[in-house]
Design a protein around this motif. Structure first.
Motif, short mmCIF file in Angstrom:
data_model
loop_
_atom_site.label_atom_id
_atom_site.label_comp_id
_atom_site.label_asym_id
_atom_site.label_seq_id
_atom_site.Cartn_x
_atom_site.Cartn_y
_atom_site.Cartn_z
N UNK A 107 0.83 -1.21 0.00
CA UNK A 107 0.00 0.00 0.00
C UNK A 107 0.86 1.26 0.00
N UNK A 108 1.96 1.23 0.76
CA UNK A 108 2.86 2.40 0.77
C UNK A 108 3.47 2.60 -0.62
N UNK A 109 3.81 1.49 -1.29
CA UNK A 109 4.34 1.61 -2.65
C UNK A 109 3.28 2.16 -3.60
N UNK A 110 2.05 1.63 -3.48
CA UNK A 110 0.96 2.14 -4.33
C UNK A 110 0.87 3.66 -4.23
N UNK A 111 1.01 4.17 -3.00
CA UNK A 111 0.82 5.61 -2.78
C UNK A 111 1.85 6.44 -3.56
N UNK A 112 3.01 5.85 -3.83
CA UNK A 112 4.02 6.61 -4.55
C UNK A 112 4.14 6.28 -6.02
N UNK A 113 3.47 5.20 -6.44
CA UNK A 113 3.71 4.70 -7.80
C UNK A 113 3.21 5.60 -8.94
N UNK A 114 2.05 6.24 -8.79
CA UNK A 114 1.63 7.08 -9.93
C UNK A 114 2.69 8.13 -10.28
N UNK A 115 3.32 8.71 -9.26
CA UNK A 115 4.37 9.69 -9.53
C UNK A 115 5.64 9.01 -10.02
N UNK A 116 6.01 7.91 -9.35
CA UNK A 116 7.26 7.23 -9.69
C UNK A 116 7.23 6.69 -11.12
N UNK A 117 6.09 6.13 -11.52
CA UNK A 117 5.97 5.57 -12.86
C UNK A 117 5.48 6.61 -13.87
N UNK A 118 5.18 7.81 -13.36
CA UNK A 118 4.69 8.90 -14.21
C UNK A 118 3.49 8.44 -15.02
N UNK A 119 2.51 7.87 -14.32
CA UNK A 119 1.36 7.29 -15.00
C UNK A 119 0.19 7.36 -14.04
N UNK A 120 -0.85 8.07 -14.40
CA UNK A 120 -2.03 8.16 -13.55
C UNK A 120 -2.93 6.96 -13.80
N UNK A 121 -2.78 5.92 -12.97
CA UNK A 121 -3.62 4.73 -13.17
C UNK A 121 -4.84 4.75 -12.25
N UNK A 122 -5.31 5.93 -11.93
CA UNK A 122 -6.57 6.13 -11.20
C UNK A 122 -6.58 5.43 -9.85
N UNK A 123 -5.46 5.51 -9.15
CA UNK A 123 -5.41 4.99 -7.78
C UNK A 123 -6.27 5.90 -6.91
N UNK A 124 -7.29 5.35 -6.32
CA UNK A 124 -8.28 6.13 -5.59
C UNK A 124 -8.44 5.59 -4.18
N UNK A 125 -7.92 6.33 -3.19
CA UNK A 125 -7.98 5.88 -1.80
C UNK A 125 -9.33 6.29 -1.21
N UNK A 126 -10.36 5.58 -1.63
CA UNK A 126 -11.72 5.90 -1.23
C UNK A 126 -12.17 5.10 -0.02
N UNK A 127 -11.27 4.29 0.53
CA UNK A 127 -11.60 3.53 1.74
C UNK A 127 -12.24 2.20 1.43
N UNK A 128 -11.94 1.22 2.27
CA UNK A 128 -12.58 -0.10 2.16
C UNK A 128 -13.24 -0.42 3.49
N UNK A 129 -14.46 -0.89 3.40
CA UNK A 129 -15.26 -1.21 4.57
C UNK A 129 -15.55 -2.71 4.56
N UNK A 130 -15.26 -3.39 5.66
CA UNK A 130 -15.58 -4.81 5.79
C UNK A 130 -16.70 -4.95 6.80
N UNK A 131 -17.88 -5.35 6.34
CA UNK A 131 -19.07 -5.37 7.19
C UNK A 131 -19.06 -6.55 8.16
N UNK A 132 -19.68 -6.31 9.31
CA UNK A 132 -19.90 -7.37 10.30
C UNK A 132 -21.40 -7.58 10.44
N UNK A 133 -21.83 -8.84 10.39
CA UNK A 133 -23.27 -9.14 10.40
C UNK A 133 -23.70 -10.00 11.57
N UNK A 134 -22.76 -10.53 12.31
CA UNK A 134 -23.09 -11.39 13.45
C UNK A 134 -22.22 -10.97 14.63
N UNK A 135 -22.58 -11.45 15.81
CA UNK A 135 -21.77 -11.11 16.99
C UNK A 135 -20.33 -11.60 16.81
N UNK A 136 -20.19 -12.78 16.22
CA UNK A 136 -18.83 -13.30 16.01
C UNK A 136 -18.07 -12.42 15.01
#
Lengths: 412, 88
Positions: free
Chosen positions: A93-122
């Motif tokens: 993930x740290x590499x991803x954050x620098x890669x668009x600049x390092x590779x000089x290529x905007x590959x639409x890396x979008x840090x929009x967040x990931x949510x993992x839902x919980x549906x049971x007490x466990x």
């Protein structure tokens, strides 16, 4: 841009200039990487960039990034439970954050967040445990209440009146998505510039050996000698290793995904549900991108069974009632190699100068830059990088498994 | 979706069945004689061929009995389906 004859009835079509050369294979290389997916391309790039090894070929039986790199659901996250996994995915993930600049290529890396839902007490207990484990490992991770879940993703149904109500979610703000094809092309272009030969339509059919030492490969375009050979062939790893009589603890399964028709922006983040079992994001272009678990049976057929898609859709409509009116545009499958502990195998093999990267199962895309980083290190030095040392083939004998089945925030 | 012929119930749809992976993997005859390497082979290593594959299925939503099959892992064609103790 290159003009070409677009045929009758079509006008104005142009093919953009290629981002890399199309060389014929040389007779020998310092390093041959088998498989021009994201992992193989990233490995070649870091061999050149980090280690100055540029006499490298990446051999691809089909076309560049046409396997699982073209078929994944592009989710990038590092919120894995176990220390070894968190370390390598967070490095990615740290590499991803620098890669668009390092590779000089905007590959639409979008840090929009990931949510993992919980549906049971466990689920809630396991999720909170993972949040704490992530924080101890320096991975951004939070617990969201159902109200906070809906604030982050308003179209998600948090009603208590469903079979598996949303009881909360883990949230990794730095996680997100990227445009997979462009990631591959970004690595390919830069690797090519650094001198790496990317050779498509060149299938490896066997290995050249000197006793227990691998000294090259047999291909559909002749024999090519190599100082080192690294396999990054995903679902076909077993087929390659079989030619050496090298058994691998992986099983190849179809993994299906699908997209809807193009919609207005309605889904601002990435939602994953282990229990109801679907994961959903919305691509920049507008299609909803969804996936779930593998088909049960072994297969190399790059297609799966329709009831698996039906289950995904039932789960998606339960979580997002709005999706009931969206049409499925396209479904497909890739062949993923699943290991017994749902963790990858990266490192040396019993054969000298042969290195393996396989067993990524359903989760290889997010790790792409880290795989390249550690596999290049392993090839260049002959020793695993500290990040991939725990992921060696020998762990199945020592018993030091990294059991991410279920623990990894998604079932496989 | 696969159509699978249970040797007892006949042809049924795939969701009625559970998958059991590679067939004919025998429990070690002398378990205490195995070293770590041999245990690893027994526990974690299975054939993963591209082509005909002898595998196990269980008719979970039907007669609940296990059986074996040889299926091509590229075309999904069942080459043969046979009961435990029988040969392909």
């Amino acid at each position: 841009m290159t003009e070409f004859d677009s045929g009758p009835g079509q006008t104005g079509q142009q093919h953009p200039d290629w981002l890399w050369r199309t060389p014929d294979p040389k007779r020998s290389y310092d390093v041959i990487v088998v498989g021009a997916g994201g992992h193989g391309l990233a490995t070649a790039y870091y061999l050149a960039k980090n280690h100055g090894i540029t006499n490298v070929a990446v051999l691809e039986r089909g076309w560049l990034a046409g396997g699982n790199m073209a078929r994944n659901t592009t989710i990038i996250r590092s919120n894995y439970l176990w220390d070894e996994s968190a370390a390598i995915y967070e490095h990615a993930l740290k590499l991803w954050e620098g890669l668009p600049a390092e590779l000089d290529y905007d590959f639409l890396f979008s840090q929009r967040g990931v949510m993992n839902l919980a549906h049971t007490l466990q689920d809630v207990r396991d999720s909170m445990r993972r949040v704490h484990a992530n924080r101890l490992n320096g991975v951004d991770s939070e617990w969201l209440t159902p109200e906070e879940v809906q604030k982050a993703c308003p179209i998600l149904n948090i009603s208590p009146d469903v079979r598996y109500p949303v009881l909360g979610a883990t949230w990794q703000p730095r996680a997100g998505i990227a445009k997979h094809d462009h990631v591959a092309w970004a690595f390919a272009r830069r690797a090519d510039e650094l001198g790496v030969d990317l050779i498509q339509g060149c299938e490896v059919t066997g290995f050249l050996r000197d006793g227990d030492k691998v000294v090259g490969v047999e291909t559909t375009r002749g024999s090519i000698r190599a100082g080192s050979v690294a396999l990054a062939a995903a679902g076909h790893s077993s087929v390659l290793a079989e030619t050496l009589g090298l058994p691998l603890p992986v099983q190849s399964h179809p993994l299906q995904a699908l997209v809807s028709e193009l919609l207005e922006p309605i889904h601002p983040t990435v939602v994953m549900s282990n229990h109801v079992h679907v994961y959903v994001s919305q691509a920049h272009k507008g299609e909803l991108v969804m996936g779930a678990g593998v088909d049960s049976y072994n297969s190399y057929g790059q297609r799966g069974s329709v009831h698996v898609i039906e289950q995904q859709m039932a789960a998606a409509v339960e979580l997002f009632p709005l999706f009931a009116r969206a049409h499925v545009l396209r479904t497909w499958a890739g062949i993923v190699d699943v290991s017994p502990d749902a963790s990858p195998i990266i490192g040396r093999t019993p054969f000298e100068n042969l290195y393996i990267n396989c067993g990524w199962g359903t989760g290889g895309f997010k790790a792409t830059p880290a795989v390249g980083w550690v596999l290049a290190h392993t090839i260049a030095t002959g020793e695993p990088h500290p990040l991939n040392a725990p992921f060696g083939l020998e762990r199945f004998t020592t018993g030091a498994l990294i059991d991410e089945h279920g623990a990894a925030a998604v079932a496989h | 979706m696969l159509l699978i012929s249970c040797p007892w119930c006949g042809e049924r749809e795939e969701p009625e069945f559970g998958y059991g992976g590679q067939a004919h993997v025998a429990y070690p005859a002398d378990p205490e004689a195995l070293d770590d390497e041999q245990w690893a082979q027994y526990l974690f290593f299975r054939a993963n061929p591209k082509g005909p594959f002898a595998e196990r299925w269980v008719h979970s939503s039907g007669c609940r009995r296990w059986f074996n099959a040889v299926r091509d892992t590229v075309t999904n064609e069942f080459v043969s389906i046979y009961r435990p103790g029988e040969l392909p």
